[in-house]
Design a protein around this motif. Sequence first.
Motif, PDB file in Angstrom:
ATOM      1  N   PRO B  67       0.740  -1.084  -0.080  1.00  0.00           N
ATOM      2  CA  PRO B  67      -0.015  -0.004  -0.034  1.00  0.00           C
ATOM      3  C   PRO B  67       0.884   1.377   0.036  1.00  0.00           C
ATOM      4  O   PRO B  67       1.919   1.334   0.749  1.00  0.00           O
ATOM      5  CB  PRO B  67      -0.820  -0.037   1.445  1.00  0.00           C
ATOM      6  N   ALA B  68       0.364   2.325  -0.805  1.00  0.00           N
ATOM      7  CA  ALA B  68       1.283   3.405  -1.003  1.00  0.00           C
ATOM      8  C   ALA B  68       1.699   4.013   0.317  1.00  0.00           C
ATOM      9  O   ALA B  68       2.629   4.589   0.364  1.00  0.00           O
ATOM     10  CB  ALA B  68       0.649   4.345  -1.849  1.00  0.00           C
ATOM     11  N   LYS B  69       0.860   4.030   1.470  1.00  0.00           N
ATOM     12  CA  LYS B  69       1.185   4.914   2.382  1.00  0.00           C
ATOM     13  C   LYS B  69       2.263   4.288   3.382  1.00  0.00           C
ATOM     14  O   LYS B  69       2.797   4.815   4.054  1.00  0.00           O
ATOM     15  CB  LYS B  69      -0.059   5.064   3.474  1.00  0.00           C
ATOM     16  N   VAL B  70       2.515   2.992   3.289  1.00  0.00           N
ATOM     17  CA  VAL B  70       3.451   2.424   4.062  1.00  0.00           C
ATOM     18  C   VAL B  70       4.739   1.761   3.313  1.00  0.00           C
ATOM     19  O   VAL B  70       5.508   1.250   3.715  1.00  0.00           O
ATOM     20  CB  VAL B  70       2.980   1.174   5.085  1.00  0.00           C
ATOM     21  N   ARG B  71       4.727   2.309   2.065  1.00  0.00           N
ATOM     22  CA  ARG B  71       5.881   1.701   1.314  1.00  0.00           C
ATOM     23  C   ARG B  71       7.219   2.180   1.810  1.00  0.00           C
ATOM     24  O   ARG B  71       8.194   1.245   1.613  1.00  0.00           O
ATOM     25  CB  ARG B  71       5.561   2.446  -0.239  1.00  0.00           C
ATOM     26  N   ILE B  72       7.355   3.459   2.327  1.00  0.00           N
ATOM     27  CA  ILE B  72       8.537   3.721   2.819  1.00  0.00           C
ATOM     28  C   ILE B  72       9.162   2.875   3.908  1.00  0.00           C
ATOM     29  O   ILE B  72      10.198   2.140   3.688  1.00  0.00           O
ATOM     30  CB  ILE B  72       8.925   5.342   3.339  1.00  0.00           C
ATOM     31  N   PRO B  73       8.303   2.732   4.944  1.00  0.00           N
ATOM     32  CA  PRO B  73       8.851   1.597   6.107  1.00  0.00           C
ATOM     33  C   PRO B  73       9.145   0.269   5.575  1.00  0.00           C
ATOM     34  O   PRO B  73       9.974  -0.423   6.030  1.00  0.00           O
ATOM     35  CB  PRO B  73       7.727   1.747   6.935  1.00  0.00           C
ATOM     36  N   ALA B  74       8.062  -0.092   4.511  1.00  0.00           N
ATOM     37  CA  ALA B  74       8.489  -1.365   3.867  1.00  0.00           C
ATOM     38  C   ALA B  74       9.681  -1.450   3.248  1.00  0.00           C
ATOM     39  O   ALA B  74      10.718  -2.402   3.594  1.00  0.00           O
ATOM     40  CB  ALA B  74       7.241  -1.874   3.037  1.00  0.00           C
ATOM     41  N   PHE B  75       9.987  -0.478   2.243  1.00  0.00           N
ATOM     42  CA  PHE B  75      11.333  -0.611   1.769  1.00  0.00           C
ATOM     43  C   PHE B  75      12.466  -0.410   2.679  1.00  0.00           C
ATOM     44  O   PHE B  75      13.397  -1.176   2.521  1.00  0.00           O
ATOM     45  CB  PHE B  75      11.494   0.734   0.811  1.00  0.00           C
ATOM     46  N   ILE B  76      12.534   0.227   4.060  1.00  0.00           N
ATOM     47  CA  ILE B  76      13.494   0.497   4.884  1.00  0.00           C
ATOM     48  C   ILE B  76      13.697  -0.903   5.534  1.00  0.00           C
ATOM     49  O   ILE B  76      14.699  -1.401   5.508  1.00  0.00           O
ATOM     50  CB  ILE B  76      13.234   1.583   5.534  1.00  0.00           C
ATOM     51  N   VAL B  77      12.654  -1.665   5.784  1.00  0.00           N
ATOM     52  CA  VAL B  77      12.708  -2.996   6.340  1.00  0.00           C
ATOM     53  C   VAL B  77      13.581  -3.943   5.402  1.00  0.00           C
ATOM     54  O   VAL B  77      14.585  -4.574   5.891  1.00  0.00           O
ATOM     55  CB  VAL B  77      11.567  -3.607   6.898  1.00  0.00           C
ATOM     56  N   ILE B  78      13.426  -3.796   4.497  1.00  0.00           N
ATOM     57  CA  ILE B  78      13.842  -4.749   3.119  1.00  0.00           C
ATOM     58  C   ILE B  78      15.225  -4.594   3.120  1.00  0.00           C
ATOM     59  O   ILE B  78      16.280  -5.136   3.112  1.00  0.00           O
ATOM     60  CB  ILE B  78      13.162  -4.727   1.737  1.00  0.00           C
ATOM     61  N   ILE B  79      15.526  -3.076   2.982  1.00  0.00           N
ATOM     62  CA  ILE B  79      16.861  -2.745   2.724  1.00  0.00           C
ATOM     63  C   ILE B  79      17.794  -2.824   4.191  1.00  0.00           C
ATOM     64  O   ILE B  79      18.927  -3.579   3.984  1.00  0.00           O
ATOM     65  CB  ILE B  79      16.935  -1.142   2.735  1.00  0.00           C
ATOM     66  N   ALA B  80      17.209  -2.827   5.291  1.00  0.00           N
ATOM     67  CA  ALA B  80      18.003  -2.974   6.528  1.00  0.00           C
ATOM     68  C   ALA B  80      18.344  -4.514   6.425  1.00  0.00           C
ATOM     69  O   ALA B  80      19.285  -4.935   7.116  1.00  0.00           O
ATOM     70  CB  ALA B  80      17.137  -2.572   7.793  1.00  0.00           C
ATOM     71  N   ALA B  81      17.277  -5.330   6.094  1.00  0.00           N
ATOM     72  CA  ALA B  81      17.539  -7.022   6.299  1.00  0.00           C
ATOM     73  C   ALA B  81      18.769  -7.126   5.479  1.00  0.00           C
ATOM     74  O   ALA B  81      19.532  -7.945   5.723  1.00  0.00           O
ATOM     75  CB  ALA B  81      16.279  -7.682   5.865  1.00  0.00           C
ATOM     76  N   PHE B  82      18.425  -6.644   4.364  1.00  0.00           N
ATOM     77  CA  PHE B  82      19.937  -7.025   3.295  1.00  0.00           C
ATOM     78  C   PHE B  82      21.328  -6.633   4.058  1.00  0.00           C
ATOM     79  O   PHE B  82      22.227  -7.172   3.813  1.00  0.00           O
ATOM     80  CB  PHE B  82      19.667  -6.508   2.024  1.00  0.00           C
ATOM     81  N   VAL B  83      21.104  -5.372   4.465  1.00  0.00           N
ATOM     82  CA  VAL B  83      22.505  -4.844   4.903  1.00  0.00           C
ATOM     83  C   VAL B  83      22.915  -5.780   6.072  1.00  0.00           C
ATOM     84  O   VAL B  83      24.079  -6.115   6.343  1.00  0.00           O
ATOM     85  CB  VAL B  83      22.125  -3.200   5.631  1.00  0.00           C
TER      86      VAL B  83
END
Lengths: 198, 201
Positions: B67-83
């Motif tokens: 959903p558009a409203k939570v896209r930023i937190p969703a992306f950040i969780v994905i990025i943080a996991a890979f980091v």
Amino acid sequence: MRKKESTLVNMVVVLFVITLVAGLTLGFVNDLTLAPKARARLAKKVNALQSVLPPFDNDPVAGFMRIKADTGRDSIELYPAFRDGVFIGGAATGSSQKGYSGPVRLLVGFHPDGRINNIEVLEQKETPGLGTKMKGDQFLRQFRGKNPSAFDLRAQKDGGQVDALAGATISTRAFAEAAREACDAFAENKDTLSEPNN
Amino acid sequence: MPEKLSPKQNFLKGIVKENPVFVMLLGMCPTLGVTTSAFNGLGMGLATLFVLLMSNIVVSLIKSQVPAKVRIPAFIVIIAAFVTVAEMVLEAYIPFLYEQLGIFIPLIVVNCLILGRAEAFASKNNLAVSIVDALGMGAGFVIALTALGATRELLGNGSLFEFRLVPEDASTLILFILPPGAFIALAYLAILFNKLTRKLT
């Protein structure tokens, strides 16, 4: 592109699923890398010990002891070295908080009579090109074979015999303080350390 | 969508026209912080490339489900996991590099290049195009960091990839290893880069 509607339910569900998958993945990778990480840390310690101690054939990490430092915040670690069952030296860590921009930690290797065999810098955040030269052979070689009871481990500016790295002697002082801590610890605990299978 | 790019153009834009460091000036924190040697720059660049590639892949795959409203937190969780994955793997298998890069590995999470590509590109494009975009941008980042690291190591330490070109006690321009040198070297490299690419295009 069609944007998905944001409702409370789908926001909660999507974030929940993403964090769940991320958490499980991390747990899995953590399990996989746990053993190699421990191996890497041990290898680093053994490498440092090999470079400061005379050739040994025991496992110094197994005979390792920890004592409380009177001055520093770090405790001091001591490692005994044996060869064919004979005590041939030991290594002690020493640290100083007086580094230019962070603590300086050393590992100092000794012969049984207290002479310094070699010194390895474990941790330092000194100025690149100035204080970092404490890792260089040119600075370290003045300590090899010296006995701290006869060699005054203080910078020349402070009345000692240590040749300074740079004019301000900040890094040199920190180095000397850390080295003194290691020497004192080794001198005090040599007897306990030299007992086999302690 | 804006004008279509061929895969080759898409890949090259990350290296030349939209180079993340020299043109867009993104991800300045690791760029200035870790490039004290060519090897550190290369290591940081590759770690970032890995995270960028993986996050672009995942973001592109799940874009229609978020959903558009939570896209930023969703992306950040994905990025943080890979980091975090990258951090654990580095500590286990390349401990030397892990120590050199230190705090800058976890800080890849806040590298705006990665979130920027996820938000501006991967969340609007399909998988194949997103992968090419990540590879191009990542390659641009690797090249820039390695070039900056090599320049600073060469001037400040007199060596290149740890290979000494001058004796150990020779006086070098220590300034370039120190933080101010990072800004100076980056500025001149950016000028040089933009001069050269303007001529090319």
